[in-house]
Design a protein around this motif. Structure first.
Motif, PDB file in Angstrom:
ATOM      1  N   LEU A  96      36.457  43.671  48.634  1.00 45.34           N
ATOM      2  CA  LEU A  96      38.026  43.615  48.656  1.00 45.34           C
ATOM      3  C   LEU A  96      38.432  45.127  48.478  1.00 45.34           C
ATOM      4  O   LEU A  96      39.828  45.541  48.877  1.00 45.34           O
ATOM      5  CB  LEU A  96      38.663  42.920  47.574  1.00 45.34           C
ATOM      6  CG  LEU A  96      38.400  41.488  47.366  1.00 45.34           C
ATOM      7  CD1 LEU A  96      39.050  40.646  46.126  1.00 45.34           C
ATOM      8  CD2 LEU A  96      39.424  40.796  48.760  1.00 45.34           C
ATOM      9  N   GLU A  97      37.620  46.018  48.165  1.00 45.49           N
ATOM     10  CA  GLU A  97      38.174  47.172  48.282  1.00 45.49           C
ATOM     11  C   GLU A  97      37.284  48.271  49.259  1.00 45.49           C
ATOM     12  O   GLU A  97      37.734  49.309  49.870  1.00 45.49           O
ATOM     13  CB  GLU A  97      37.927  48.037  46.705  1.00 45.49           C
ATOM     14  CG  GLU A  97      38.928  47.663  45.883  1.00 45.49           C
ATOM     15  CD  GLU A  97      39.080  48.158  44.607  1.00 45.49           C
ATOM     16  OE1 GLU A  97      38.827  49.383  44.287  1.00 45.49           O
ATOM     17  OE2 GLU A  97      39.364  47.461  43.481  1.00 45.49           O
TER      18      GLU A  97
ATOM     19  N   HIS B 195      35.148  50.450  41.309  1.00 43.15           N
ATOM     20  CA  HIS B 195      36.499  50.404  41.776  1.00 43.15           C
ATOM     21  C   HIS B 195      36.865  51.721  42.305  1.00 43.15           C
ATOM     22  O   HIS B 195      36.018  52.624  42.357  1.00 43.15           O
ATOM     23  CB  HIS B 195      37.388  49.939  41.066  1.00 43.15           C
ATOM     24  CG  HIS B 195      38.072  50.770  39.884  1.00 43.15           C
ATOM     25  ND1 HIS B 195      37.068  51.259  38.873  1.00 43.15           N
ATOM     26  CD2 HIS B 195      39.216  51.290  39.471  1.00 43.15           C
ATOM     27  CE1 HIS B 195      37.687  51.895  37.757  1.00 43.15           C
ATOM     28  NE2 HIS B 195      39.246  52.035  38.422  1.00 43.15           N
TER      29      HIS B 195
ATOM     30  N   SER C 261      42.149  46.403  39.239  1.00 43.61           N
ATOM     31  CA  SER C 261      42.503  46.634  40.672  1.00 43.61           C
ATOM     32  C   SER C 261      41.570  45.251  41.210  1.00 43.61           C
ATOM     33  O   SER C 261      40.873  44.631  40.566  1.00 43.61           O
ATOM     34  CB  SER C 261      41.824  47.716  41.183  1.00 43.61           C
ATOM     35  OG  SER C 261      40.070  47.663  41.074  1.00 43.61           O
ATOM     36  N   SER C 262      41.791  45.024  42.718  1.00 43.61           N
ATOM     37  CA  SER C 262      41.498  43.883  43.308  1.00 43.61           C
ATOM     38  C   SER C 262      39.917  43.689  43.307  1.00 43.61           C
ATOM     39  O   SER C 262      39.384  42.658  43.318  1.00 43.61           O
ATOM     40  CB  SER C 262      42.177  43.533  44.615  1.00 43.61           C
ATOM     41  OG  SER C 262      41.568  44.661  45.333  1.00 43.61           O
TER      42      SER C 262
ATOM     43  N   GLY D 190      47.467  46.419  43.739  1.00 48.29           N
ATOM     44  CA  GLY D 190      46.074  45.341  43.633  1.00 48.29           C
ATOM     45  C   GLY D 190      46.073  44.753  42.136  1.00 48.29           C
ATOM     46  O   GLY D 190      45.010  44.046  42.090  1.00 48.29           O
TER      47      GLY D 190
ATOM     48  N   THR E 133      45.080  51.329  47.291  1.00 52.03           N
ATOM     49  CA  THR E 133      44.134  51.182  46.168  1.00 52.03           C
ATOM     50  C   THR E 133      44.060  52.505  45.614  1.00 52.03           C
ATOM     51  O   THR E 133      43.714  52.727  44.310  1.00 52.03           O
ATOM     52  CB  THR E 133      42.936  50.279  46.358  1.00 52.03           C
ATOM     53  OG1 THR E 133      43.282  49.036  46.943  1.00 52.03           O
ATOM     54  CG2 THR E 133      42.180  49.966  45.080  1.00 52.03           C
TER      55      THR E 133
ATOM     56  N   ASP F  43      46.606  42.617  38.706  1.00 54.24           N
ATOM     57  CA  ASP F  43      47.053  41.390  38.427  1.00 54.24           C
ATOM     58  C   ASP F  43      46.897  40.707  37.014  1.00 54.24           C
ATOM     59  O   ASP F  43      45.459  40.937  36.769  1.00 54.24           O
ATOM     60  CB  ASP F  43      46.038  40.536  39.436  1.00 54.24           C
ATOM     61  CG  ASP F  43      46.469  38.972  39.169  1.00 54.24           C
ATOM     62  OD1 ASP F  43      46.809  38.438  38.218  1.00 54.24           O
ATOM     63  OD2 ASP F  43      46.191  38.251  40.400  1.00 54.24           O
TER      64      ASP F  43
ATOM     65  N   PRO G 150      38.480  41.130  38.721  1.00 53.01           N
ATOM     66  CA  PRO G 150      39.646  41.695  39.110  1.00 53.01           C
ATOM     67  C   PRO G 150      40.609  41.875  37.976  1.00 53.01           C
ATOM     68  O   PRO G 150      40.710  41.136  37.109  1.00 53.01           O
ATOM     69  CB  PRO G 150      40.109  40.740  40.421  1.00 53.01           C
ATOM     70  CG  PRO G 150      39.452  39.698  40.092  1.00 53.01           C
ATOM     71  CD  PRO G 150      38.213  39.743  39.273  1.00 53.01           C
TER      72      PRO G 150
END
Ligand code: ZN
Ligand code: ZN
Length: 241
Positions: free
Chosen positions: A95-96, A69, A159-160, A192, A107, A194, A156
């Protein structure tokens, strides 16, 4: 700094007031096809590269950097590593990858307060973390690299676009900052993040057979007890809603 198996090398992070992520180098040295997983904190690029040399790895064999990430403590010295190894590709979860290519640094820094503090402390200009990504990972690929097969898993929550790398033959998991030794997990309050997704990601990792856990920070575990990740997930479940 040590060799974990035939084709996994470990370079421990050198934490400062901000942590410096561990680096793992994947690939059999005879394959001529080495992969660096994560980079580390600003200023640690030379340390990471000198460690690779001390491990007897040929820098010219390093073909790519895969990011678990893109938080600052993992990507901070990526530019330093790229300067020494300019031929290496950069592989990041899609996504990153997109924010990284667009110069969206939310991020990387995780939160605004941290951003201004780090920019001041390290003299970082806005837009310092703008990278071209050569391969955007979905987290569904099996990568045939360095003479073995590594599955990518999109996990995820921390981070996403967090990914894990998993080698079924070696029973090795590289989970980035999603899960650590000693029943710890990654924080889930940054941009980001969750919490329910982190729970699901842990449950997914709990299904894998893992003997060697190689996290982004703290201890590496080479004799992981069966059920370790499930137990960790269950302990944290009340907080991951
Ligand atoms: Zn992180
Ligand atoms: Zn980290």
């Amino acid at each position: 700094m040590k060799q974990i198996s035939d084709d996994v090398f470990f370079i421990p992070g050198q934490d400062e007031f901000i942590p410096d992520s561990h680096v793992y180098v994947l690939g059999k040295p005879t394959s001529g096809d080495l992969t660096v997983v994560d980079a580390g904190l600003m200023g640690k690029g030379v340390y990471k590269i000198e460690s690779m040399q001390k491990l007897g790895l040929a820098l010219s064999d390093i073909k790519r950097v895969i990011m678990t990430h893109t938080h600052l403590d993992h990507i901070g010295c990526l530019a330093e590593i790229q300067k020494h190894l300019p031929w290496t590709e950069l592989w990041v979860h899609t996504l990153e990858a997109e924010p990284l290519e667009n110069g969206d640094e939310r991020t990387v820094y995780g939160m605004e307060m941290f951003q201004s503090m780090c920019q001041m402390q390290y003299g970082l200009e806005p837009g310092a973390f703008n990278f071209k990504v050569d391969k955007k990972l979905e987290g569904t690929e099996t990568l045939k690299i360095g003479g073995s097969a590594w599955e990518t898993l999109h996990i995820p929550g921390h981070s996403s676009g967090s990914i894990a790398l998993y080698n079924e033959d070696l029973k090795v998991l590289i989970p980035g900052d999603v899960v650590y030794a000693d029943y710890a997990i990654g924080r889930f309050d940054l941009h980001g993040a969750d919490a329910p997704a982190l729970r699901d990601s842990l449950m997914r990792l709990a299904e894998l057979q893992i003997e060697i856990l190689l996290p982004g920070h703290n201890r590496v575990v080479t004799d992981l007890p069966a059920g370790y990740i499930l137990k960790t997930a269950k302990q944290w479940e009340p907080y991951l809603k």
